[in-house]
Design an enzyme around this catalytic site. Structure first.
Site, mmCIF file in Angstrom:
data_model
loop_
_atom_site.group_PDB
_atom_site.id
_atom_site.type_symbol
_atom_site.label_atom_id
_atom_site.label_comp_id
_atom_site.label_asym_id
_atom_site.label_seq_id
_atom_site.Cartn_x
_atom_site.Cartn_y
_atom_site.Cartn_z
ATOM 1 N N GLU A 227 -9.213 11.188 0.768
ATOM 2 C CA GLU A 227 -8.104 11.143 1.729
ATOM 3 C C GLU A 227 -8.200 12.332 2.695
ATOM 4 O OE1 GLU A 227 -4.329 10.457 -0.270
ATOM 5 O OE2 GLU A 227 -4.950 8.455 -0.881
ATOM 6 N N GLU A 352 -8.735 3.484 -4.806
ATOM 7 C CA GLU A 352 -7.392 3.680 -5.367
ATOM 8 C C GLU A 352 -6.548 2.461 -5.016
ATOM 9 O OE1 GLU A 352 -5.448 7.452 -4.639
ATOM 10 O OE2 GLU A 352 -7.352 8.536 -4.779
#
Ligand code: AHR
Length: 556
Positions: A227, A352
């Site tokens: 991220e 994820e």
């Protein structure tokens, strides 16, 4: 529009279907009592086309994720060698035993956000000499009441060698996420060296050998940060592209493995990040260094739907609709990526995904982001895995977030308490798809409508799923998202003859049922061999409400 039954049968026969024709009695089992009073929806059809392949379903789509977060590693995976809890060299034995059964193809570690704060060198060498460090999540509001302990201060007892042992024990490939935010590329090279260099050749591989692992780990999958648009450094796509290039291009040692680097992709379907990243990589001829583009999508429901167990009817559908957005996330990222990578050299890595409820720890205050799982979460898992199967030409890997004691929780554990959740059973049922050839299956069923959180009209398909073939077995997995209605469904298999069918169904007495340490089998699947009837028509099968089903067809 759903086909009429007569049209469907006519076209199925014209397509050469040769099928068993039992009018299948609904699986009773745990749902028998509830069935009596509900109404029935008809006009649902599934049309499976054996001669219309999509691609091979990478086993890596059935991957897992373990982060140093709350109770995932400490208390979840790692209990320590001297623990009274049964363990294999410090790793929870009940977890190892249960995980092996669902064939966890790949496990991602050590984060998540934690990865970009982690120095792998803290977690190697003799355990009693390793430093204790402040965990990335230590300041999270969810840990405010927790004083000390590994969720806040990581003792580094679980490091690279322990993780590799865990992977070996359960038969999974390792997928490591490197620290781009706070370590230089040099540390990345050395981690690869620690893992993959032959013993005796380098100082780091000797440290590994001294830990008992003379043979290199052979780690192929490497995430370059996590991220990067957020906790991984708040980079712009251009800044991150520079880092990615520094970490991967011509620098990282390969040791003949053909390393697969995963670049940090967008938040959800963010077009600007994807476009900016590919533009910047292309400008520096670095697109070919990317094997996978990481994509994250969590689903959630607002208001009363946010509770993991005591959700209302709207919360049921809001969550499933949120999970169902995975399909459009994949489509969008794939389409935008094509602007910079027209031949799709880069595949998607959904490393994820899961249902993130506004939840509370259930077993221990240190279990950050832990919640119970119900059949609602199992349906989320089923429809998400079906989405990956249908898009197996685009998705090369996916990792459920997270394996234990966190978010989508495949397992829950605390001290010597342990249970599998309903989500586990979905992974067990769907393992049959791993490595199989996905084939096109068309679903038609009356959609479900409800009023969403903004008082708008919302709809969700009435039935969906995926199909794959391996040898003489056709596996069809199906979710029925209706909370109350069974779906009577005609199933046609075009291009093959069916000899017998075995059904496995995951449903629950109540949509609020959960598995606990004391009652781990409250939500569990049932299986039945369906009677083989006359050949030449279509199979009629009733999918119970709020269920995940696997039908395994033995093909003639
Ligand atoms: O899975 C929990 C967190 O969610 C991860 O650390 C992060 O990558 C994501 O935002």
């Amino acid at each position: 529009m759903p086909q009429s039954r007569r049209d469907f049968l006519r076209s199925a026969m014209a397509g050469g279907a040769a099928l068993v024709l039992p009018r299948v009695t609904p699986l009773v089992g745990a749902l028998g009592a509830r069935r009596a009073g509900r109404s029935r929806l008809a006009d649902s059809h599934i049309d499976i086309r054996l001669d219309d392949p999509i691609g091979t379903i990478a086993p890596e789509i059935y991957g897992h994720f373990t982060e140093h977060l709350g109770g995932v590693i400490y208390d979840g995976v790692w209990v320590g060698e001297n623990s009274k809890i049964p363990n294999v060299g410090g790793i929870r034995k009940a977890l190892v035993d249960a995980l092996r059964l669902i064939r966890p193809s790949v496990i991602r570690w050590p984060g998540g956000c934690f990865a970009d704060s982690y120095d792998w060198r803290d977690g190697v060498g003799p355990r009693d000499k390793r430093p204790t460090r402040t965990n990335f999540w230590a300041d999270d509001a969810g840990l405010r009441s927790v004083q000390g302990g590994p969720a806040k201060y990581d003792p580094n007892a679980f490091g690279t060698s322990e993780f590799m042992r865990f992977c070996r024990l359960v038969g999974a490939q390792p997928y490591l996420a490197a620290n781009v935010r706070s370590l230089p590329a040099r540390a990345f090279d050395e981690w690869i060296e620690y893992c993959n260099a032959p013993a005796g050749d380098t100082t780091w591989s000797d440290v590994r050998a001294a830990a008992g692992d003379a043979a290199p780990y052979g780690v192929r999958y490497w995430g370059v940060g996590n991220e990067a648009w957020g906790c991984g450094g708040n980079f712009t796509p251009e800044e991150y592209a520079e880092e990615f290039r520094r970490f991967t291009t011509a620098g990282a040692p390969d040791y003949g493995l053909g390393l697969r680097f995963v670049a940090s992709g967008p938040s959800g379907a963010d077009r600007a990040w994807t476009r900016g990243l590919f533009d910047a990589l292309r400008a520096r001829y670095a697109v070919n260094s990317v094997w996978g583009l990481s994509v994250h999508h969590y689903c959630s429901a607002p208001d009363a739907g946010a509770h993991a167990v005591n959700f209302d009817e709207r919360g049921w559908y809001d969550l499933l609709a949120s999970a169902n957005r995975m399909e459009s996330v994949i489509d969008t990222v794939w389409t935008v990526a094509a602007e910079g990578d027209p031949r799709h050299h880069v595949k998607l890595v959904v490393d994820e995904w899961g249902a993130w409820h506004a939840s509370h720890p259930i077993a221990d205050a240190s279990h950050l982001f832990e919640s119970q799982s119900t059949i609602r979460d199992a349906v989320v898992a089923g429809l998400t895995l079906d989405t990956f199967n249908r898009n197996c030409d685009k998705v090369a890997m996916a990792n459920v977030a997270q394996m234990i004691n966190c978010i989508q929780s495949v397992f829950l554990a605390h001290d010597d308490g342990f249970t599998v959740t309903p989500v586990y059973h979905v992974f067990a049922m769907y393992a049959a798809h791993q490595g199989a050839r996905a084939v096109r299956a068309e679903f038609s069923a009356p959609p479900h409508s409800w009023t969403d959180k903004d008082n708008g009209a919302a709809t969700l398909w009435g039935l969906n799923g995926s199909a794959s073939v391996r040898g003489n077995t056709l596996t069809l997995t199906v979710t029925n998202p209706s909370m109350t209605e069974a779906r009577e469904t005609e199933i046609a298999v075009r291009g093959g003859a069916v000899r017998s069918v075995r059904a496995t169904t995951l449903a629950a007495h109540s949509v609020h049922d959960v598995n606990t340490f004391a009652h781990p089998d409250t939500v569990a699947p049932t299986s039945a061999e369906l009677p083989a009837g006359a050949v030449g028509g279509s199979l009629v099968y009733e999918f119970p409400p709020a269920s995940v089903t696997k039908l395994e067809f033995a093909l003639g």
